[in-house]
Design a protein around this motif. Sequence first.
Motif, mmCIF file in Angstrom:
data_model
loop_
_atom_site.group_PDB
_atom_site.id
_atom_site.type_symbol
_atom_site.label_atom_id
_atom_site.label_comp_id
_atom_site.label_asym_id
_atom_site.label_seq_id
_atom_site.Cartn_x
_atom_site.Cartn_y
_atom_site.Cartn_z
ATOM 1 N N LEU A 103 39.038 6.998 44.975
ATOM 2 C CA LEU A 103 38.246 6.861 43.747
ATOM 3 C C LEU A 103 37.107 5.863 43.881
ATOM 4 C CD1 LEU A 103 41.075 6.877 41.078
ATOM 5 C CD2 LEU A 103 39.188 8.519 41.241
ATOM 6 N N GLY A 104 37.286 4.853 44.732
ATOM 7 C CA GLY A 104 36.318 3.763 44.788
ATOM 8 C C GLY A 104 35.224 3.907 45.820
ATOM 9 N N ALA A 105 35.447 4.664 46.883
ATOM 10 C CA ALA A 105 34.434 4.752 47.944
ATOM 11 C C ALA A 105 33.188 5.517 47.507
ATOM 12 C CB ALA A 105 35.042 5.350 49.207
ATOM 13 N N PRO A 106 33.326 6.688 46.888
ATOM 14 C CA PRO A 106 32.106 7.381 46.450
ATOM 15 C C PRO A 106 31.464 6.629 45.275
ATOM 16 C CG PRO A 106 33.957 8.913 46.636
ATOM 17 C CD PRO A 106 34.517 7.521 46.704
ATOM 18 N N GLU A 107 30.197 6.333 45.412
ATOM 19 C CA GLU A 107 29.473 5.552 44.401
ATOM 20 C C GLU A 107 29.557 6.208 43.023
ATOM 21 O OE1 GLU A 107 27.610 2.297 43.139
ATOM 22 O OE2 GLU A 107 27.982 2.626 45.274
ATOM 23 N N GLY A 108 30.087 5.476 42.042
ATOM 24 C CA GLY A 108 30.113 5.917 40.657
ATOM 25 C C GLY A 108 31.096 7.023 40.319
ATOM 26 N N LEU A 109 31.993 7.367 41.242
ATOM 27 C CA LEU A 109 32.893 8.491 40.997
ATOM 28 C C LEU A 109 33.820 8.233 39.804
ATOM 29 C CD1 LEU A 109 34.132 11.225 41.630
ATOM 30 C CD2 LEU A 109 35.571 10.093 43.342
ATOM 31 N N HIS B 180 32.664 11.682 31.956
ATOM 32 C CA HIS B 180 31.673 12.475 31.230
ATOM 33 C C HIS B 180 31.030 13.613 32.030
ATOM 34 C CE1 HIS B 180 28.520 10.408 33.484
ATOM 35 N NE2 HIS B 180 29.208 9.298 33.271
ATOM 36 N N ASP B 181 31.273 13.679 33.332
ATOM 37 C CA ASP B 181 30.546 14.642 34.164
ATOM 38 C C ASP B 181 31.515 15.603 34.865
ATOM 39 O OD1 ASP B 181 28.852 16.013 35.828
ATOM 40 O OD2 ASP B 181 28.251 14.257 37.016
ATOM 41 N N PRO B 182 31.504 16.886 34.499
ATOM 42 C CA PRO B 182 32.388 17.847 35.159
ATOM 43 C C PRO B 182 32.192 17.902 36.679
ATOM 44 C CG PRO B 182 31.434 18.828 33.189
ATOM 45 C CD PRO B 182 30.737 17.517 33.406
ATOM 46 N N ALA B 183 30.953 17.650 37.156
ATOM 47 C CA ALA B 183 30.704 17.664 38.601
ATOM 48 C C ALA B 183 31.441 16.527 39.307
ATOM 49 C CB ALA B 183 29.213 17.577 38.878
ATOM 50 N N GLY B 184 31.771 15.493 38.535
ATOM 51 C CA GLY B 184 32.527 14.386 39.118
ATOM 52 C C GLY B 184 33.870 14.846 39.661
ATOM 53 N N TYR B 185 34.451 15.851 39.027
ATOM 54 C CA TYR B 185 35.744 16.344 39.486
ATOM 55 C C TYR B 185 35.629 17.092 40.812
ATOM 56 C CZ TYR B 185 37.978 14.578 35.382
ATOM 57 O OH TYR B 185 38.476 13.716 34.436
ATOM 58 N N LEU B 186 34.465 17.708 41.058
ATOM 59 C CA LEU B 186 34.255 18.324 42.367
ATOM 60 C C LEU B 186 34.072 17.252 43.435
ATOM 61 C CD1 LEU B 186 31.960 21.350 41.468
ATOM 62 C CD2 LEU B 186 34.417 21.347 41.995
ATOM 63 N N ARG B 187 33.386 16.165 43.083
ATOM 64 C CA ARG B 187 33.281 15.035 44.025
ATOM 65 C C ARG B 187 34.658 14.438 44.286
ATOM 66 N NH1 ARG B 187 29.694 10.572 42.401
ATOM 67 N NH2 ARG B 187 29.671 10.069 44.620
ATOM 68 N N LEU B 188 35.510 14.407 43.251
ATOM 69 C CA LEU B 188 36.866 13.907 43.430
ATOM 70 C C LEU B 188 37.650 14.796 44.397
ATOM 71 C CD1 LEU B 188 39.185 11.975 42.698
ATOM 72 C CD2 LEU B 188 39.673 13.469 40.740
ATOM 73 N N VAL B 189 37.495 16.114 44.259
ATOM 74 C CA VAL B 189 38.162 17.036 45.190
ATOM 75 C C VAL B 189 37.683 16.763 46.614
ATOM 76 C CG1 VAL B 189 38.348 19.462 45.894
ATOM 77 C CG2 VAL B 189 38.615 18.836 43.488
ATOM 78 N N ASP B 190 36.373 16.591 46.792
ATOM 79 C CA ASP B 190 35.829 16.350 48.125
ATOM 80 C C ASP B 190 36.314 15.008 48.680
ATOM 81 O OD1 ASP B 190 34.343 17.211 50.326
ATOM 82 O OD2 ASP B 190 32.517 16.220 49.637
ATOM 83 N N ALA B 191 36.315 13.975 47.846
ATOM 84 C CA ALA B 191 36.788 12.658 48.296
ATOM 85 C C ALA B 191 38.266 12.711 48.665
ATOM 86 C CB ALA B 191 36.542 11.614 47.198
ATOM 87 N N THR B 192 39.049 13.451 47.893
ATOM 88 C CA THR B 192 40.473 13.573 48.178
ATOM 89 C C THR B 192 40.695 14.361 49.458
ATOM 90 O OG1 THR B 192 40.929 13.468 45.811
ATOM 91 C CG2 THR B 192 42.696 14.286 47.211
ATOM 92 N N ARG B 193 39.873 15.387 49.696
ATOM 93 C CA ARG B 193 39.955 16.147 50.951
ATOM 94 C C ARG B 193 39.724 15.225 52.143
ATOM 95 N NH1 ARG B 193 36.302 17.412 54.323
ATOM 96 N NH2 ARG B 193 34.605 16.950 52.878
ATOM 97 N N VAL B 194 38.672 14.387 52.056
ATOM 98 C CA VAL B 194 38.379 13.450 53.144
ATOM 99 C C VAL B 194 39.555 12.483 53.328
ATOM 100 C CG1 VAL B 194 36.869 11.548 53.859
ATOM 101 C CG2 VAL B 194 35.883 13.633 52.889
#
Length: 200
Positions: A24-30, A36-50
Amino acid sequence: MTAEPLLAPDEVTRIREGVAAAVLGAPEGLADALEHDPAGYLRLVDATRVGAEETGRLLREAVQGARAAGHSWDTVGRVLGVSRQAAQQRFAEKALAPAPSGPADGTGSGGAERRVLTPLSAFNEMAALAEAGRDGWHLVGYGPLFHEVEASGHPWEHCRVTLASGGRHRRLEAEGWTPVGTGWFPWRYYKRPLRPAGDA
């Protein structure tokens, strides 16, 4: 088969919380974007994959390290909560042979002679590197049970620190140590040329 517990419950909790905090903390502003941002959940999926890929790599390296330290496949399997055969099938294939890093003639990219020091373990690798360094060989690659060294015209010294030693890594680099590769969990390796006696 259940895993053989070696960690206390509070240690397990700290590890789980640490992994979640890193994802949760490595990607800036995740973390804020998730409010408030639905795209944030896709970034969360990508961060969790990594994070999952990285923990998978760490697990492979930890198992190979345990094997190099002399633990049987049966013991490793018990810790993982699987059979000996399952542990061996999943992890053995990557634990045996060093990958060549230069041409087949045993030279590196600059034409210097290379050697593979093997079999090594966490308990004898630093003594092997110290001996090789005194003879003018320096570390250029490593993996489970081996280190690859390259010839040079002067002696070298080597050290290792855990990957979690962030402040120590910076101090070593300020003192002229050069990191070798990105680390082999749980270690990061460093080298530097030894100064001739009398040099300041």
